[in-house]
Design a protein around this motif. Structure first.
Motif, mmCIF file in Angstrom:
data_model
loop_
_atom_site.group_PDB
_atom_site.id
_atom_site.type_symbol
_atom_site.label_atom_id
_atom_site.label_comp_id
_atom_site.label_asym_id
_atom_site.label_seq_id
_atom_site.Cartn_x
_atom_site.Cartn_y
_atom_site.Cartn_z
ATOM 1 N N ASN A 323 -124.721 35.179 1.776
ATOM 2 C CA ASN A 323 -125.943 35.469 1.326
ATOM 3 C C ASN A 323 -126.169 34.491 -0.046
ATOM 4 O O ASN A 323 -125.443 33.568 -0.088
ATOM 5 C CB ASN A 323 -126.042 36.780 0.658
ATOM 6 N N ILE A 324 -127.264 34.563 -0.859
ATOM 7 C CA ILE A 324 -127.822 33.536 -1.695
ATOM 8 C C ILE A 324 -127.733 34.366 -3.043
ATOM 9 O O ILE A 324 -128.188 33.559 -4.135
ATOM 10 C CB ILE A 324 -128.953 32.816 -1.411
ATOM 11 N N TRP A 325 -126.777 35.234 -3.364
ATOM 12 C CA TRP A 325 -127.092 35.841 -4.736
ATOM 13 C C TRP A 325 -126.049 35.069 -5.453
ATOM 14 O O TRP A 325 -124.697 34.838 -5.019
ATOM 15 C CB TRP A 325 -126.780 37.274 -4.710
ATOM 16 N N ARG A 326 -126.125 34.732 -6.649
ATOM 17 C CA ARG A 326 -124.973 34.368 -7.711
ATOM 18 C C ARG A 326 -123.722 35.345 -7.456
ATOM 19 O O ARG A 326 -123.956 36.431 -7.275
ATOM 20 C CB ARG A 326 -125.263 34.471 -9.184
ATOM 21 N N SER A 356 -117.881 29.660 6.163
ATOM 22 C CA SER A 356 -118.642 28.589 6.110
ATOM 23 C C SER A 356 -119.876 28.837 5.273
ATOM 24 O O SER A 356 -120.455 29.634 5.320
ATOM 25 C CB SER A 356 -118.954 27.807 7.414
ATOM 26 N N LEU A 357 -120.439 27.743 4.498
ATOM 27 C CA LEU A 357 -121.614 27.754 3.847
ATOM 28 C C LEU A 357 -122.972 27.493 4.658
ATOM 29 O O LEU A 357 -123.964 27.310 4.417
ATOM 30 C CB LEU A 357 -121.854 27.096 2.616
ATOM 31 N N LEU A 358 -122.669 27.506 6.018
ATOM 32 C CA LEU A 358 -123.530 27.022 7.131
ATOM 33 C C LEU A 358 -124.690 28.121 6.965
ATOM 34 O O LEU A 358 -125.794 27.620 7.525
ATOM 35 C CB LEU A 358 -122.978 26.725 8.436
ATOM 36 N N HIS A 359 -124.439 29.021 6.629
ATOM 37 C CA HIS A 359 -125.593 30.178 6.752
ATOM 38 C C HIS A 359 -126.279 30.361 5.585
ATOM 39 O O HIS A 359 -127.503 30.821 5.410
ATOM 40 C CB HIS A 359 -124.964 31.733 6.606
ATOM 41 N N VAL A 360 -126.232 29.346 4.482
ATOM 42 C CA VAL A 360 -127.257 29.093 3.405
ATOM 43 C C VAL A 360 -127.681 27.869 3.060
ATOM 44 O O VAL A 360 -127.255 27.088 3.514
ATOM 45 C CB VAL A 360 -126.368 29.663 1.946
ATOM 46 N N PHE A 380 -127.344 28.873 -3.805
ATOM 47 C CA PHE A 380 -127.276 28.374 -2.466
ATOM 48 C C PHE A 380 -126.174 27.498 -2.478
ATOM 49 O O PHE A 380 -124.998 27.391 -3.474
ATOM 50 C CB PHE A 380 -128.513 27.172 -2.561
ATOM 51 N N ALA A 381 -125.943 26.653 -1.489
ATOM 52 C CA ALA A 381 -124.560 26.070 -1.208
ATOM 53 C C ALA A 381 -124.039 25.301 -2.239
ATOM 54 O O ALA A 381 -122.738 25.490 -2.692
ATOM 55 C CB ALA A 381 -124.556 25.060 0.258
#
Ligand code: 39S
Ligand code: ZN
Length: 793
Positions: A323-326, A356-360, A380-381
């Protein structure tokens, strides 16, 4: 630093902070542009190699600039298409229908690699399936007793193998940590090929696969890698057909053997997408050097399992890759401290991401059009790369060392909680007032009579799944509108012209239930997110879905309100052009959630019902505008099914409930359709039955209707449209092929409740194939219909 220098020094420990992987598409979708121009013939293989090498270089430079250690903290995880396909290529594990593409060592060249991914002529591509519970699709390996399996590595020319990536990087001054899908996950994600012997399961080939990975490790060592990361996300699922005991045995065998390889980098085996569960003590007893734990989707492991990790390092995934939350820094630090206390004293702990951060997407700083307040809540990543370092510092030096970051995070968190859009009393009250009756339509038998009287459809009615080709003309018009070069009236006129032509085409082809074609939608989820309160959308937030295809998941941050109808003008315009029934087209609550970044501050059931209510109002408005057929797509209902069986019942209760809330207000004479794809329909058949849609269309052509006997056996009693055209391939199915599939369907279920339709929407196809295929499909339905009617006399 050169490869020989790194071999002379003792191997360095895993750095204090790292990430398990990074977006591969590039901040401006460089990978998409490079591979698509190669496919179109506008770029040469050399151009493609140069573009991807420079993307890899830019990525490494970016990660080092963001503070990751140039030795082993930067992942080398680039791929031209998919990381599972890369293992297939590295092992030469090529299905028989592609074997003529391999050289004498089993290596594929660039075109061969892409042929497995995309098919060619009468050679269907490898099947695509969702990666764990995400919206990323991998290419399914096909394995049997005779599949060649041995390390071909760099012989797979042109497709930078992990060792090649390391060599390139070392030459340019960074020593990355190669990331490869682990052997157990590779085989669990594979399916037996059509030539597999009865009773064969891909895991039967573990010995050969381990042997090949042994050579891979030696190659990586030779290239200078000090660490390698083998990803084993499949261990988070307890639902593999082979059973857990067999999975654990495979883990023990694989890592006992790979650990014994003498000339290898140190081994980090990463669990992700959930907890390792009982695989953790098994790994603990093997000679691997480090274990990665997902502490976001999984909890802290049992103390005794952690105690068994003596002598190893632990990579603690406390920053979500999903997800993209802090990250809640205080909570994450607490988890890290508890982990450290439970581990054998002195165990090195590396702070990392859960997956992996591939989803963000890459970088939230670029989202200058986003409400600055909402933006301040997001990571984000690139922001997550910062978070792992802050947490590593806090863990090593104590909370005082990161007091400023903790205070800032707490302030933003409080601000978010207090924002008026986050909790809207009228929305909470509406959800609280929902009753079971709101989720319940009239009995199906009554609906069926009312719908037949209204629609008068023939046996085996024909329809499509919603979208027609998204031509570059449509996309250019939308891009011009976005840039302000086309005004709203001109844009809407262009879309209406497109709709009119799509309606005309369908009438001419002779389809029974028409669609408007979805020209006005940039994406089936983002379109709705842009029209609903509670969502933010991004400009640059691209995430890879498969190969070169990307989406921009929206951010669902607040309570959901529908300020105005979203689809009614388009659908009623389309209906005004034809006497045939036109199907209204909505995306369901579960899919809107699955393909967005969903708020983490309220239960998902609450969010689903808020969306259900918004869609319910849309259904009512469509009905009021005279639309008699409404489709509510739920292709993601299977995808977000929890990986652990114990969690499924609760998920299915709220997810099915929200769909029923969306559709439960429809009059008996309104025909409700739903659509699922990428679905392994059999796994969710019971839940789909409970959706209580009048008509369900599913993907079935690749599996040649194999699941229909299970549908019949289940007692699924409503109407079904099993796809007879595989729209993921540019091939045009012949009338005869469609007839054969329809006949198989009729044999399993009888003609009375069957529909004829493609597997999915047509947005990625071109008009030439669409016209030819739809004509064949309509003709096939007419033939089978005539044969059925002849039987009745
Ligand atoms: N969210 C989501 N998930 C899904 C699916 C889906 O449809 N949506 N389908 C399944 C398969 N996944 C898919 C995912 C993406 C695409 C797809 O076609 N993506 C397009 C982008 C779609 C899009 O957002 N289009 C926008 C923006 C298009 C764009 O790139 N515009 C250009 C300019 C336009 C031009 O000049 O051509 C730009 O911004 O640079 C629009 O139409 O407005 C792509 O990668 O190319 C297809 C299937 C499962 N998961
Ligand atoms: Zn679909």
């Amino acid at each position: 630093m050169s490869a020989s220098d790194t071999q002379l020094t003792a191997p360095a420990p895993l750095p204090a902070a790292t990430i398990l992987g990074y977006p591969r598409i590039g901040p401006d979708r460089e990978l998409k542009r490079a591979v698509e121009s190669y496919w179109k013939g506008a770029a040469t293989a050399a151009d493609l190699r140069e573009a991807t090498a420079s993307l890899r270089q830019a990525t490494r430079a970016r990660l080092v600039a963001l503070g990751l250690d140039a030795a082993s903290a930067v992942p080398a995880d680039s791929t031209l298409y998919d990381q599972v396909l890369d293992v297939t290529a590295a092992l030469g594990a090529v299905p028989a229908r592609f074997r003529d593409l391999c050289d004498e060592h089993g290596g594929l060249d660039l075109d061969g690699y892409f042929t497995l991914a995309r098919g060619e002529g009468d050679r269907p591509a490898l099947e695509m399936t969702k990666w764990l519970d995400s919206n990323y699709h991998y290419l399914v390996p096909e394995i049997d007793q005779d599949t060649p399996i041995s390390y071909v590595g760099s012989a797979a020319a042109g497709t930078a193998s992990p060792a090649d990536q390391v060599r390139d990087a070392v030459a340019a001054g960074t020593l990355p940590r190669p990331v490869v899908v682990g052997p157990v996950t590779y085989l669990l994600l594979a399916k037996p090929s059509d030539d597999a012997a009865p009773g064969f399961t891909p895991l039967d080939r573990l010995g050969d696969v381990i042997d090949a990975y042994g050579h891979l490790l030696m190659d990586l060592h030779e290239a200078g890698a000090q660490w390698v990361q083998l990803d084993e996300p499949a261990l988070a699922s307890d639902s593999w057909a082979v059973g857990r005991a067999r999975v654990l045995e495979a883990v023990r065998d694989a890592y006992t053997w790979l650990g014994a390889v003498v000339e290898r980098p140190r081994l980090l085996v990463a669990g992700s997408y959930g907890s390792l569960g009982d695989a953790l003590p098994v790994l603990g007893a093997t000679p691997v050097d480090a274990v990665g734990l997902d502490l976001v989707a999984g909890g802290l492991p049992h103390d005794q399992d952690l105690a068994a990790l003596a002598g190893k390092s632990v990579a603690a995934g406390v920053v979500s890759g999903r997800n993209i939350w802090r990250t809640d820094l205080d909570a994450a630090l607490t988890a890290l401290e508890r982990l450290r206390d439970a581990l054998p004293p002195g165990t090195p702990v590396t702070v990392t991401t859960s997956t992996s951060l591939l989803h963000v997407p890459h970088d939230v700083e670029r989202e200058t059009a986003l409400d600055p307040q909402v933006r301040s809540w997001l990571a984000f990543a690139d922001q997550k790369v910062g978070e792992v370092q802050v947490l590593a510092r806090g863990l090593a030096q104590g909370r005082e060392a990161v007091a400023a970051e903790l205070a800032e995070d707490a302030r933003l968190r409080a601000e978010r909680a207090a924002h008026p859009g986050v909790s809207r009393p009228e929305v909470r009250q509406a959800v609280a007032a929902v009753t079971e009756a709101d989720r319940t339509r009239a009995p199906y038998a009554e609906r069926q009579v009312a719908q037949q009287a209204r629609l008068g459809l023939p046996v085996l009615p024909t329809t499509t799944i919603g979208s027609f080709p998204q031509t570059s003309q449509i996309r250019r018009a939308r891009a011009a509108y976005r840039r302000g070069e086309l005004d709203q009236a001109a844009y809407e006129e262009a879309m209406r012209a497109e709709i009119a032509s799509v309606v005309r085409l369908q009438e001419e082809i002779g389809l029974d239930v028409l669609v408007h074609g979805e020209a006005e939608r940039n994406d089936m989820v983002q379109y709705f997110a842009e029209l609903l309160d509670g969502f933010a959308t991004t400009e640059h937030g691209w995430v890879q879905s498969y190969g070169s295809r990307c989406t921009r998941p929206s951010v669902l941050w607040g309570d959901v309100v529908r300020p105005a109808p979203m689809t009614v003008a388009w659908s009623s315009y389309a209906q005004s052009l034809t006497d045939r029934p036109l199907k209204g087209m909505l995306t369901g609550p579960v899919t809107i959630m699955a393909w967005s970044f969903v708020r983490d501050d309220v239960p998902r059931a609450q969010v689903a019902d808020q969306l259900g209510l918004a869609l319910r109002a849309e259904v009512a408005d469509l009905e009021a505008a005279g639309i008699g057929v409404v489709q509510v797509d739920e292709p993601a209902i299977r995808e977000t099914l929890p990986l652990r069986r114990a969690d499924r019942e609760e998920y299915l209760a709220w997810s099915v409930g929200s769909f029923r809330l969306a559709t439960g207000g429809a009059a008996p004479a309104t025909q409700v359709h739903t659509h699922l794809c990428y679905s392994e329909f059999d796994v969710v058949i019971d839940a789909v039955d409970h959706l209580d849609a009048d008509v369900t269309s599913i993907e079935a052509s690749r599996s040649r209707m194999d699941i229909l006997p299970a549908v019949a056996e289940h007692g699924f009693e409503r109407q079904l449209g099993p796809g007879v055209w595989d729209i993921h391939s540019p091939r045009v199915p012949s009338t005869q092929e469609c007839v054969e599939l329809l006949e198989r369907a009729v044999a399993a279920l009888g003609a009375q409740r069957l529909w004829a339709n493609p597997d999915c929407g047509l947005k990625t196809r071109g008009y030439e194939e669409v016209q030819a295929s739809l004509r064949n499909l309509v003709q096939a339905a007419a033939q089978v219909r005539a044969a059925e009617q002849a039987k009745d006399f």
